[in-house]
Design an enzyme around this catalytic site. Structure first.
Site, PDB file in Angstrom:
ATOM      1  CB  SER A 126       6.383  26.617 -15.990  1.00 45.08           C
ATOM      2  OG  SER A 126       5.734  27.175 -17.093  1.00 45.08           O
ATOM      3  CE1 TYR A 150       2.351  28.348 -12.307  1.00 45.21           C
ATOM      4  CE2 TYR A 150       2.925  29.004 -14.546  1.00 45.21           C
ATOM      5  CZ  TYR A 150       2.785  28.025 -13.583  1.00 45.21           C
ATOM      6  OH  TYR A 150       3.091  26.723 -13.881  1.00 45.21           O
ATOM      7  CE  LYS A 154       5.200  26.421 -11.055  1.00 46.02           C
ATOM      8  NZ  LYS A 154       5.154  25.247 -10.197  1.00 46.02           N
TER       9      LYS A 154
HETATM   10  P1  NAD Z   1      -3.190  20.850 -10.890  1.00 50.17           P
HETATM   11  O1  NAD Z   1      -3.830  22.090 -10.370  1.00 50.17           O
HETATM   12  O2  NAD Z   1      -4.032  19.870 -11.601  1.00 50.17           O
HETATM   13  O3  NAD Z   1      -2.423  20.102  -9.704  1.00 50.17           O
HETATM   14  C1  NAD Z   1      -1.849  20.791  -8.614  1.00 50.17           C
HETATM   15  C2  NAD Z   1      -2.256  20.041  -7.366  1.00 50.17           C
HETATM   16  O4  NAD Z   1      -1.672  20.686  -6.234  1.00 50.17           O
HETATM   17  C3  NAD Z   1      -3.774  20.047  -7.130  1.00 50.17           C
HETATM   18  O5  NAD Z   1      -4.191  18.724  -6.854  1.00 50.17           O
HETATM   19  C4  NAD Z   1      -3.970  20.966  -5.930  1.00 50.17           C
HETATM   20  O6  NAD Z   1      -5.082  20.565  -5.163  1.00 50.17           O
HETATM   21  C5  NAD Z   1      -2.651  20.791  -5.213  1.00 50.17           C
HETATM   22  N1  NAD Z   1      -2.226  21.926  -4.368  1.00 50.17           N
HETATM   23  C6  NAD Z   1      -2.132  23.224  -4.717  1.00 50.17           C
HETATM   24  N2  NAD Z   1      -1.635  23.943  -3.700  1.00 50.17           N
HETATM   25  C7  NAD Z   1      -1.401  23.071  -2.693  1.00 50.17           C
HETATM   26  C8  NAD Z   1      -0.867  23.198  -1.379  1.00 50.17           C
HETATM   27  N3  NAD Z   1      -0.487  24.394  -0.896  1.00 50.17           N
HETATM   28  N4  NAD Z   1      -0.771  22.085  -0.616  1.00 50.17           N
HETATM   29  C9  NAD Z   1      -1.169  20.888  -1.074  1.00 50.17           C
HETATM   30  N5  NAD Z   1      -1.668  20.697  -2.309  1.00 50.17           N
HETATM   31  C10 NAD Z   1      -1.777  21.783  -3.110  1.00 50.17           C
HETATM   32  O7  NAD Z   1      -1.959  21.329 -11.823  1.00 50.17           O
HETATM   33  P2  NAD Z   1      -1.061  20.469 -12.813  1.00 50.17           P
HETATM   34  O8  NAD Z   1      -1.416  20.866 -14.190  1.00 50.17           O
HETATM   35  O9  NAD Z   1      -1.095  19.065 -12.433  1.00 50.17           O
HETATM   36  O10 NAD Z   1       0.355  21.110 -12.505  1.00 50.17           O
HETATM   37  C11 NAD Z   1       1.259  20.504 -11.590  1.00 50.17           C
HETATM   38  C12 NAD Z   1       2.490  21.381 -11.474  1.00 50.17           C
HETATM   39  O11 NAD Z   1       3.080  21.541 -12.773  1.00 50.17           O
HETATM   40  C13 NAD Z   1       2.197  22.788 -10.952  1.00 50.17           C
HETATM   41  O12 NAD Z   1       3.247  23.163 -10.083  1.00 50.17           O
HETATM   42  C14 NAD Z   1       2.224  23.625 -12.205  1.00 50.17           C
HETATM   43  O13 NAD Z   1       2.582  24.960 -11.933  1.00 50.17           O
HETATM   44  C15 NAD Z   1       3.281  22.920 -13.037  1.00 50.17           C
HETATM   45  N6  NAD Z   1       3.119  23.147 -14.482  1.00 50.17           N
HETATM   46  C16 NAD Z   1       1.939  22.837 -15.079  1.00 50.17           C
HETATM   47  C17 NAD Z   1       1.777  23.095 -16.445  1.00 50.17           C
HETATM   48  C18 NAD Z   1       0.465  22.798 -17.125  1.00 50.17           C
HETATM   49  O14 NAD Z   1       0.233  23.342 -18.208  1.00 50.17           O
HETATM   50  N7  NAD Z   1      -0.405  21.963 -16.561  1.00 50.17           N
HETATM   51  C19 NAD Z   1       2.832  23.646 -17.183  1.00 50.17           C
HETATM   52  C20 NAD Z   1       4.028  23.929 -16.541  1.00 50.17           C
HETATM   53  C21 NAD Z   1       4.177  23.671 -15.179  1.00 50.17           C
HETATM   54  N1  UFG Z   2      -5.495  29.516 -27.087  1.00 48.06           N
HETATM   55  C1  UFG Z   2      -6.598  29.866 -27.853  1.00 48.06           C
HETATM   56  N2  UFG Z   2      -7.824  29.714 -27.286  1.00 48.06           N
HETATM   57  C2  UFG Z   2      -8.020  29.237 -26.022  1.00 48.06           C
HETATM   58  C3  UFG Z   2      -6.877  28.881 -25.262  1.00 48.06           C
HETATM   59  C4  UFG Z   2      -5.632  29.042 -25.820  1.00 48.06           C
HETATM   60  O1  UFG Z   2      -6.473  30.302 -28.981  1.00 48.06           O
HETATM   61  O2  UFG Z   2      -9.181  29.147 -25.572  1.00 48.06           O
HETATM   62  C5  UFG Z   2      -4.146  29.624 -27.683  1.00 48.06           C
HETATM   63  C6  UFG Z   2      -3.218  30.576 -26.952  1.00 48.06           C
HETATM   64  O3  UFG Z   2      -3.381  31.887 -27.456  1.00 48.06           O
HETATM   65  C7  UFG Z   2      -1.848  29.963 -27.268  1.00 48.06           C
HETATM   66  C8  UFG Z   2      -2.131  28.472 -27.347  1.00 48.06           C
HETATM   67  O4  UFG Z   2      -3.531  28.356 -27.580  1.00 48.06           O
HETATM   68  O5  UFG Z   2      -1.409  30.400 -28.526  1.00 48.06           O
HETATM   69  C9  UFG Z   2      -1.795  27.712 -26.073  1.00 48.06           C
HETATM   70  O6  UFG Z   2      -2.422  28.348 -24.962  1.00 48.06           O
HETATM   71  P1  UFG Z   2      -2.514  27.633 -23.543  1.00 48.06           P
HETATM   72  O7  UFG Z   2      -3.289  28.542 -22.643  1.00 48.06           O
HETATM   73  O8  UFG Z   2      -3.011  26.245 -23.698  1.00 48.06           O
HETATM   74  O9  UFG Z   2      -0.996  27.518 -23.085  1.00 48.06           O
HETATM   75  P2  UFG Z   2       0.104  28.641 -22.820  1.00 48.06           P
HETATM   76  O10 UFG Z   2       1.248  28.348 -23.724  1.00 48.06           O
HETATM   77  O11 UFG Z   2      -0.461  29.993 -22.859  1.00 48.06           O
HETATM   78  O12 UFG Z   2       0.511  28.357 -21.290  1.00 48.06           O
HETATM   79  C10 UFG Z   2       0.694  27.035 -20.790  1.00 48.06           C
HETATM   80  C11 UFG Z   2       0.338  27.007 -19.309  1.00 48.06           C
HETATM   81  C12 UFG Z   2       1.352  27.756 -18.521  1.00 48.06           C
HETATM   82  C13 UFG Z   2       2.724  27.249 -18.827  1.00 48.06           C
HETATM   83  C14 UFG Z   2       3.002  27.356 -20.310  1.00 48.06           C
HETATM   84  C15 UFG Z   2       4.352  26.816 -20.652  1.00 48.06           C
HETATM   85  O13 UFG Z   2      -0.941  27.574 -19.085  1.00 48.06           O
HETATM   86  O14 UFG Z   2       1.117  27.548 -17.153  1.00 48.06           O
HETATM   87  O15 UFG Z   2       2.009  26.609 -21.001  1.00 48.06           O
HETATM   88  O16 UFG Z   2       4.539  25.597 -20.047  1.00 48.06           O
HETATM   89  F1  UFG Z   2       3.629  28.002 -18.173  1.00 48.06           F
END
Ligand code: NAD
Ligand code: UFG
Length: 338
Positions: A126, A150, A154
């Site tokens: 991330s 978190y 990572k």
């Molecule tokens: P998500 O929560 O929708 O998907 C994660 C999945 O993993 C879920 O289906 C959950 O049930 C499963 N899971 C969690 N722990 C587990 C375990 N111990 N064993 C088996 N299954 C397990 O999240 P997502 O948004 O799809 O994110 C996927 C990956 O990408 C994550 O590792 C997250 O940290 C990373 N990531 C997400 C974002 C974002 O904004 N969505 C940004 C950067 C990185």
């Molecule tokens: N924001 C609002 N109102 C809300 C939610 C968010 O104003 O209800 C703003 C935040 O302050 C920020 C922007 O919208 O300025 C984006 O916020 P997000 O929560 O959507 O995303 P972040 O950048 O904070 O974090 C996300 C994921 C993290 C990941 C990161 C970089 O939540 O897990 O992107 O990949 F690590």
């Protein structure tokens, strides 16, 4: 490389889109998910999109027996490791759960892969590993300073993968640093289904537009950005998962340790996003400016040139498309998969 890919966390938001992209590219897919943050309906919908469903195993990545059985039953050529917990704020309150789930699962997975002789892994890292960057756009060689459990979980897994690769130089490891994934599959069948109060901007905006919530709370309008609101690099989830398919193909040709940003290179403010979503949906998105959210940074966007050079991949979908696809998903599934 066409073969069978193990997708951990494949029932989740990004994982389910990745399953669809892999299957459309000709891969067979085995999903391991404990469904702690997802629904099996997502994979049934992937089955509707691809005309065949991935093989599903309900289990925890920390369960070594379960992994050994999967590697014994299927000839797995690579692993996409999405499983994990992802809420930054929650990780501050429950750090042990985050380290246990995100770090321990990766250790158990690598040990099982090693025993089974599976040598290719793509890991979901991330942009949060960069912390508050000294400048934007952010390159992969910037310093790493995550500010939450978190983010640190990572970074720990990134370090474990690097050490693992030193010991096994012929193996292929790709650490993909995602910026802000948003949007949904263009079919409207799969999308992001946050449990309870959405932490992230796009699902919150979508729930306001569909009438599930009254208004958006904009966290601060006094940042040093063009309109004072936070700026991020939103990337369409379809672009993101297509990036995984090409990364997988790349690492199978080029053993090594690769670390690559997946972003668009464009900064979009909270108010830009509100306007784009209003335009895409034809609905108004009322908002109220409130104080900053602790831990937020002003601006964060990727330098995406390494992905372009190594993978010949760039994110091609516009902000309008991200909003249109998110809106189609939200309208068709106002309560998610429930
Ligand atoms: P998500 O929560 O929708 O998907 C994660 C999945 O993993 C879920 O289906 C959950 O049930 C499963 N899971 C969690 N722990 C587990 C375990 N111990 N064993 C088996 N299954 C397990 O999240 P997502 O948004 O799809 O994110 C996927 C990956 O990408 C994550 O590792 C997250 O940290 C990373 N990531 C997400 C974002 C974002 O904004 N969505 C940004 C950067 C990185
Ligand atoms: N924001 C609002 N109102 C809300 C939610 C968010 O104003 O209800 C703003 C935040 O302050 C920020 C922007 O919208 O300025 C984006 O916020 P997000 O929560 O959507 O995303 P972040 O950048 O904070 O974090 C996300 C994921 C993290 C990941 C990161 C970089 O939540 O897990 O992107 O990949 F690590």
């Amino acid at each position: 490389m066409i073969g069978t890919v193990l997708v951990t966390g494949g029932a989740g938001y990004i994982g389910s889109h990745a399953c669809a992209a892999l299957m459309e590219a000709g891969y067979q897919v085995v999903v391991l998910d404990n469904l702690c943050n997802s629904s099996l309906v997502s994979l049934e919908r992937v089955g509707e999109i691809c005309a065949t469903s991935p093989i599903f195993v309900q289990g925890d990545v920390r369960d070594r027996d379960c992994l050994d059985k999967i590697f014994h039953a299927h000839t797995i050529t690579a692993v996409l490791h999405f499983a994990g917990l992802k809420a930054v704020g929650e990780s501050v309150d429950f750090p042990l759960e985050y380290y246990d789930n995100n770090v321990v699962s990766s250790l158990v997975l690598l040990a099982a892969m090693q025993q089974a002789g599976v040598t290719n892994i793509v890991f979901s890292s991330s942009a949060t590993v960069y912390g508050d960057p000294p400048s934007v756009p952010i390159r992969e060689d910037f310093g790493l300073c995550p500010t939450s459990p978190y983010g640190r979980s990572k970074l720990m897994v990134e370090d474990i993968l690097a050490d693992w690769h030193v010991a096994n130089p012929n193996w292929s490891v790709c650490r993909l640093r995602y910026f802000n994934p948003v949007g949904a599959h263009p079919s409207g069948l799969i999308g992001e289904d946050p449990q309870g109060f959405p932490n992230n901007l796009m699902p919150f905006v979508a729930q306001v537009a569909v009438g599930e919530r009254e208004k958006l709370f904009v966290f601060g309008d006094d940042y040093a950005t063009a309109d004072g609101t936070g700026v991020r690099d939103y990337i369409h989830v379809m672009d993101l998962v297509e990036g995984h398919v090409v990364a997988l193909e790349y690492i199978c040709r080029q053993p090594g340790l690769h670390t690559i940003n997946l972003g668009t290179g464009n900064g979009v403010s909270v108010l830009d996003m509100v306007k784009a979503f209003e335009h895409a949906s034809g609905q108004s998105v009322p908002y109220e400016i409130v104080k900053r959210r602790p831990g937020d940074i002003a601006a964060c966007w990727a330098d995406p040139r390494l992905a372009e050079t190594l993978l010949q991949w760039t994110a091609s979908r516009s902000l309008a498309e991200m909003c249109e696809d998110a809106w189609r998903w939200q309208q068709g599934n106002p309560r998610g998969y429930a």
